[in-house]
Design an enzyme around this catalytic site. Structure first.
Site, PDB file in Angstrom:
ATOM      1  N   LYS A  25      88.820 -48.025  22.469  1.00 44.60           N
ATOM      2  CA  LYS A  25      87.693 -48.263  21.546  1.00 44.60           C
ATOM      3  C   LYS A  25      87.894 -47.427  20.270  1.00 44.60           C
ATOM      4  CE  LYS A  25      84.511 -50.472  21.923  1.00 44.60           C
ATOM      5  NZ  LYS A  25      84.230 -51.907  21.631  1.00 44.60           N
ATOM      6  N   LEU A  72      76.601 -41.154  43.824  1.00 45.30           N
ATOM      7  CA  LEU A  72      76.612 -40.243  42.672  1.00 45.30           C
ATOM      8  C   LEU A  72      77.986 -39.596  42.558  1.00 45.30           C
ATOM      9  CD1 LEU A  72      74.472 -39.250  40.668  1.00 45.30           C
ATOM     10  CD2 LEU A  72      73.872 -37.470  42.313  1.00 45.30           C
ATOM     11  N   THR A  82      81.307 -47.411  20.750  1.00 44.12           N
ATOM     12  CA  THR A  82      80.702 -46.503  21.705  1.00 44.12           C
ATOM     13  C   THR A  82      80.823 -45.059  21.217  1.00 44.12           C
ATOM     14  OG1 THR A  82      81.041 -45.560  23.911  1.00 44.12           O
ATOM     15  CG2 THR A  82      82.943 -46.578  22.910  1.00 44.12           C
ATOM     16  N   ASP A  83      79.910 -44.208  21.648  1.00 43.71           N
ATOM     17  CA  ASP A  83      80.037 -42.788  21.288  1.00 43.71           C
ATOM     18  C   ASP A  83      81.114 -42.096  22.122  1.00 43.71           C
ATOM     19  OD1 ASP A  83      78.751 -42.773  23.706  1.00 43.71           O
ATOM     20  OD2 ASP A  83      77.237 -41.304  23.147  1.00 43.71           O
ATOM     21  N   GLU A  84      81.654 -42.811  23.125  1.00 41.77           N
ATOM     22  CA  GLU A  84      82.717 -42.198  23.935  1.00 41.77           C
ATOM     23  C   GLU A  84      83.969 -41.927  23.100  1.00 41.77           C
ATOM     24  OE1 GLU A  84      83.544 -43.802  27.781  1.00 41.77           O
ATOM     25  OE2 GLU A  84      81.449 -44.280  28.161  1.00 41.77           O
ATOM     26  N   ILE A  93      89.926 -63.482  22.355  1.00 38.36           N
ATOM     27  CA  ILE A  93      90.012 -62.953  20.988  1.00 38.36           C
ATOM     28  C   ILE A  93      91.464 -62.628  20.589  1.00 38.36           C
ATOM     29  CG2 ILE A  93      87.656 -62.092  20.646  1.00 38.36           C
ATOM     30  CD1 ILE A  93      88.789 -59.290  21.458  1.00 38.36           C
ATOM     31  N   TYR A 151      89.685 -46.332  28.385  1.00 40.87           N
ATOM     32  CA  TYR A 151      88.672 -47.179  27.714  1.00 40.87           C
ATOM     33  C   TYR A 151      88.310 -46.610  26.346  1.00 40.87           C
ATOM     34  CZ  TYR A 151      83.963 -48.602  26.327  1.00 40.87           C
ATOM     35  OH  TYR A 151      82.870 -48.999  25.596  1.00 40.87           O
TER      36      TYR A 151
HETATM   37  P1  NAD Z   1      80.585 -56.369  29.169  1.00 40.40           P
HETATM   38  O1  NAD Z   1      81.795 -55.982  29.932  1.00 40.40           O
HETATM   39  O2  NAD Z   1      79.314 -56.638  29.891  1.00 40.40           O
HETATM   40  O3  NAD Z   1      80.906 -57.674  28.295  1.00 40.40           O
HETATM   41  C1  NAD Z   1      82.114 -57.839  27.614  1.00 40.40           C
HETATM   42  C2  NAD Z   1      82.266 -59.324  27.281  1.00 40.40           C
HETATM   43  O4  NAD Z   1      83.479 -59.492  26.536  1.00 40.40           O
HETATM   44  C3  NAD Z   1      82.379 -60.218  28.524  1.00 40.40           C
HETATM   45  O5  NAD Z   1      81.573 -61.354  28.372  1.00 40.40           O
HETATM   46  C4  NAD Z   1      83.864 -60.608  28.551  1.00 40.40           C
HETATM   47  O6  NAD Z   1      84.090 -61.875  29.136  1.00 40.40           O
HETATM   48  C5  NAD Z   1      84.202 -60.575  27.074  1.00 40.40           C
HETATM   49  N1  NAD Z   1      85.648 -60.344  26.828  1.00 40.40           N
HETATM   50  C6  NAD Z   1      86.408 -59.332  27.319  1.00 40.40           C
HETATM   51  N2  NAD Z   1      87.670 -59.459  26.878  1.00 40.40           N
HETATM   52  C7  NAD Z   1      87.695 -60.563  26.079  1.00 40.40           C
HETATM   53  C8  NAD Z   1      88.699 -61.209  25.325  1.00 40.40           C
HETATM   54  N3  NAD Z   1      89.967 -60.771  25.327  1.00 40.40           N
HETATM   55  N4  NAD Z   1      88.365 -62.301  24.603  1.00 40.40           N
HETATM   56  C9  NAD Z   1      87.099 -62.774  24.604  1.00 40.40           C
HETATM   57  N5  NAD Z   1      86.102 -62.214  25.320  1.00 40.40           N
HETATM   58  C10 NAD Z   1      86.403 -61.120  26.047  1.00 40.40           C
HETATM   59  O7  NAD Z   1      80.390 -55.242  28.067  1.00 40.40           O
HETATM   60  P2  NAD Z   1      79.068 -54.684  27.379  1.00 40.40           P
HETATM   61  O8  NAD Z   1      78.579 -53.550  28.180  1.00 40.40           O
HETATM   62  O9  NAD Z   1      78.191 -55.825  27.064  1.00 40.40           O
HETATM   63  O10 NAD Z   1      79.700 -54.093  26.038  1.00 40.40           O
HETATM   64  C11 NAD Z   1      79.822 -54.918  24.880  1.00 40.40           C
HETATM   65  C12 NAD Z   1      80.425 -54.077  23.756  1.00 40.40           C
HETATM   66  O11 NAD Z   1      79.586 -52.969  23.485  1.00 40.40           O
HETATM   67  C13 NAD Z   1      81.793 -53.478  24.071  1.00 40.40           C
HETATM   68  O12 NAD Z   1      82.562 -53.516  22.902  1.00 40.40           O
HETATM   69  C14 NAD Z   1      81.502 -52.048  24.475  1.00 40.40           C
HETATM   70  O13 NAD Z   1      82.584 -51.215  24.197  1.00 40.40           O
HETATM   71  C15 NAD Z   1      80.313 -51.744  23.585  1.00 40.40           C
HETATM   72  N6  NAD Z   1      79.376 -50.735  24.084  1.00 40.40           N
HETATM   73  C16 NAD Z   1      78.800 -50.859  25.313  1.00 40.40           C
HETATM   74  C17 NAD Z   1      77.845 -49.927  25.728  1.00 40.40           C
HETATM   75  C18 NAD Z   1      77.149 -50.046  27.067  1.00 40.40           C
HETATM   76  O14 NAD Z   1      76.413 -49.129  27.442  1.00 40.40           O
HETATM   77  N7  NAD Z   1      77.302 -51.137  27.802  1.00 40.40           N
HETATM   78  C19 NAD Z   1      77.515 -48.859  24.890  1.00 40.40           C
HETATM   79  C20 NAD Z   1      78.138 -48.751  23.641  1.00 40.40           C
HETATM   80  C21 NAD Z   1      79.051 -49.706  23.238  1.00 40.40           C
HETATM   81  O1  DAU Z   2      78.385 -44.227  26.136  1.00 42.10           O
HETATM   82  C1  DAU Z   2      78.603 -45.598  26.039  1.00 42.10           C
HETATM   83  C2  DAU Z   2      79.354 -46.126  27.233  1.00 42.10           C
HETATM   84  O2  DAU Z   2      78.438 -46.143  28.327  1.00 42.10           O
HETATM   85  C3  DAU Z   2      79.930 -47.508  26.975  1.00 42.10           C
HETATM   86  O3  DAU Z   2      80.877 -47.426  25.961  1.00 42.10           O
HETATM   87  C4  DAU Z   2      80.562 -48.090  28.231  1.00 42.10           C
HETATM   88  O4  DAU Z   2      80.981 -49.416  27.992  1.00 42.10           O
HETATM   89  C5  DAU Z   2      79.518 -48.076  29.336  1.00 42.10           C
HETATM   90  O5  DAU Z   2      80.095 -48.548  30.543  1.00 42.10           O
HETATM   91  C6  DAU Z   2      78.975 -46.661  29.530  1.00 42.10           C
HETATM   92  O6  DAU Z   2      80.011 -45.769  30.016  1.00 42.10           O
HETATM   93  P1  DAU Z   2      79.706 -44.703  31.198  1.00 42.10           P
HETATM   94  O7  DAU Z   2      80.990 -44.336  31.795  1.00 42.10           O
HETATM   95  O8  DAU Z   2      78.808 -43.636  30.724  1.00 42.10           O
HETATM   96  O9  DAU Z   2      78.835 -45.674  32.154  1.00 42.10           O
HETATM   97  P2  DAU Z   2      78.835 -45.934  33.736  1.00 42.10           P
HETATM   98  O10 DAU Z   2      77.708 -46.893  33.980  1.00 42.10           O
HETATM   99  O11 DAU Z   2      80.154 -46.316  34.271  1.00 42.10           O
HETATM  100  O12 DAU Z   2      78.457 -44.501  34.316  1.00 42.10           O
HETATM  101  C7  DAU Z   2      77.334 -43.765  33.857  1.00 42.10           C
HETATM  102  C8  DAU Z   2      77.378 -42.390  34.501  1.00 42.10           C
HETATM  103  O13 DAU Z   2      77.132 -42.521  35.904  1.00 42.10           O
HETATM  104  C9  DAU Z   2      78.712 -41.695  34.390  1.00 42.10           C
HETATM  105  O14 DAU Z   2      78.475 -40.298  34.260  1.00 42.10           O
HETATM  106  C10 DAU Z   2      79.399 -41.975  35.727  1.00 42.10           C
HETATM  107  C11 DAU Z   2      78.244 -42.019  36.677  1.00 42.10           C
HETATM  108  N1  DAU Z   2      78.365 -42.927  37.849  1.00 42.10           N
HETATM  109  C12 DAU Z   2      78.770 -44.202  37.637  1.00 42.10           C
HETATM  110  C13 DAU Z   2      78.811 -45.101  38.708  1.00 42.10           C
HETATM  111  C14 DAU Z   2      79.274 -46.532  38.494  1.00 42.10           C
HETATM  112  C15 DAU Z   2      77.963 -42.486  39.092  1.00 42.10           C
HETATM  113  O15 DAU Z   2      77.546 -41.300  39.285  1.00 42.10           O
HETATM  114  N2  DAU Z   2      77.994 -43.362  40.155  1.00 42.10           N
HETATM  115  C16 DAU Z   2      78.400 -44.647  40.003  1.00 42.10           C
HETATM  116  O16 DAU Z   2      78.411 -45.416  40.994  1.00 42.10           O
END
Ligand code: NAD
Ligand code: DAU
Length: 332
Positions: free
Chosen positions: A152, A204, A121-123, A59, A148
């Site tokens: 965002k 954890l 994200t709500d983060e 992108i 991160y």
């Molecule tokens: P993910 O890491 O699984 O997927 C991200 C995708 O983006 C991958 O396919 C990667 O190859 C692609 N990508 C990364 N950098 C790129 C670049 N420079 N150009 C083109 N493609 C690129 O992430 P996800 O968990 O599917 O999250 C997707 C979106 O949703 C993100 O914007 C994230 O911030 C947001 N989001 C995720 C969560 C969650 O819980 N996973 C929650 C809220 C918001």
């Molecule tokens: O709130 C939305 C976000 O949720 C997204 O924007 C992010 O892309 C997504 O990765 C997620 O962020 P978190 O940091 O909340 O997710 P994660 O899966 O990394 O961790 C969830 C919780 O679990 C967090 O409190 C950290 C904890 N954790 C995580 C891992 C990987 C553990 O306790 N043990 C672990 O091994």
């Protein structure tokens, strides 16, 4: 047909969004743009490969993005570096993809006057205290904790500025934690499930009291379609199931559902700056656009997700040892 460009469509939420769109919204012709970083896999789109166009690319590549945006009617922007722990190790790719990448996309959307939906994200709002009923709203101040979430937050602010200053037709959504199939095994739920499946204990961070609000990825993606259809331009919508669970309770639920003693997990080094609690007030999305989550029982959604990982070892198996090696280096 409406031509839809999906950035990041080979990642977790993106590939589920593409499956959802192809199967339930045949009025869209989907093109995926994805750089296939460590987090993106063509395999995630195998089932719909014949129904979509896939472009491998970045992108931040302005010429490529300009061409693909010109060929689309609507852009759904998910491409991002998404893992907090990785951003603590090396923030640079986060600044590049999440900030510069969003800027490049916004400029193309502005030039070609296309509709954009930005996924966030709500983060960006920081965290909430434990043991309260407080929730984030669309009016919560931005206060990100990690590299991160700071990137965002920057991307959200760029989108808002392009709406106001240049009249870009964009909407935004902010959601907490999604769960479901095709989530990378570096993330919390898939990591613990695949740990159990490979004979490792779940890990954890810290006390495990931290709380996340869990929304099934299908409910998240249905919300995005509703916003595309009926959302107000320039508006932000918070997406949240209302299902708040502590990390400790999830680990215990996973162990129980997988037939293991519920105390068979390890406490490891806490995450620096670890956000305490996320919870979103999604009243605006529910009352104005009619969204309701269909996956209401977290326990049954978790059980189905465990089954998916059990049945799809081909998908996560080859990457598991590498992921755990990286975690060993951070202290577990
Ligand atoms: P993910 O890491 O699984 O997927 C991200 C995708 O983006 C991958 O396919 C990667 O190859 C692609 N990508 C990364 N950098 C790129 C670049 N420079 N150009 C083109 N493609 C690129 O992430 P996800 O968990 O599917 O999250 C997707 C979106 O949703 C993100 O914007 C994230 O911030 C947001 N989001 C995720 C969560 C969650 O819980 N996973 C929650 C809220 C918001
Ligand atoms: O709130 C939305 C976000 O949720 C997204 O924007 C992010 O892309 C997504 O990765 C997620 O962020 P978190 O940091 O909340 O997710 P994660 O899966 O990394 O961790 C969830 C919780 O679990 C967090 O409190 C950290 C904890 N954790 C995580 C891992 C990987 C553990 O306790 N043990 C672990 O091994």
């Amino acid at each position: 047909m409406t031509r839809m460009l999906v950035t990041g469509g080979a990642g977790f939420i993106g590939s589920n969004f593409v499956h959802h769109t192809v199967t339930r919204r045949p009025e869209f012709e989907v093109c995926v743009l994805d750089a296939l970083t460590y987090a993106g896999h063509r395999d995630n789109l195998k089932a719909v490969a014949g129904d979509i166009r896939f472009v491998e690319g970045d992108i931040c590549d302005a010429a490529l993005v300009d061409r693909l945006v010109a060929e689309a009617d609507v852009v759904v922007h998910l491409a991002a570096e998404s893992h907090v722990d990785n951003s603590l190790r090396d923030p640079e790719p986060f600044v590049r993809s999440n900030i510069t990448g969003t800027y490049v996309l916004l400029e193309a959307v502005r030039r070609h006057e296309r509709r954009l939906h930005h996924i966030s994200t709500d983060e960006v709002f920081g965290d909430l205290p434990l043991d309260t009923d407080e929730k984030f709203t669309e009016a919560s101040p931005y206060n990100p904790s990690s590299p991160y979430s700071a990137t965002k937050a920057s991307s959200d602010l760029l989108v808002r500025a392009w709406v106001r200053s240049f009249g870009v037709a964009a909407t935004l959504s902010n959601c907490a934690n999604n769960y479901g199939p095709y989530q990378h095994a570096e993330k919390f739920i898939p990591r613990q499930v695949t740990n159990v499946l490979t004979g490792r204990p779940p890990k954890l961070y810290g006390t495990g009291r931290n709380v996340r609000e869990w929304t099934h990825v299908e409910d998240h993606n249905e919300a995005v379609h509703l916003i595309l259809e009926k959302g107000g331009i320039g508006e932000t919508y918070l997406i949240g199931s209302g299902c708040e669970v502590s990390n400790k309770a999830i680990v215990e639920m996973i162990l129980e559902l997988m037939g293991k003693p519920v105390d068979r997990y390890e406490k490891v080094l806490d995450r620096p700056g670890h956000d305490l609690r996320y919870a979103n007030d999604s009243t605006k999305l529910r009352t104005r656009l009619g969204w309701e989550p269909r996956h209401r029982g977290f326990r049954s959604g978790l059980a189905a997700t465990i089954d998916w990982y059990r049945e799809n070892t081909w998908w996560w198996g080859p990457r598991k040892d590498g992921i755990e090696k990286a975690y060993d280096a951070r202290g577990g």
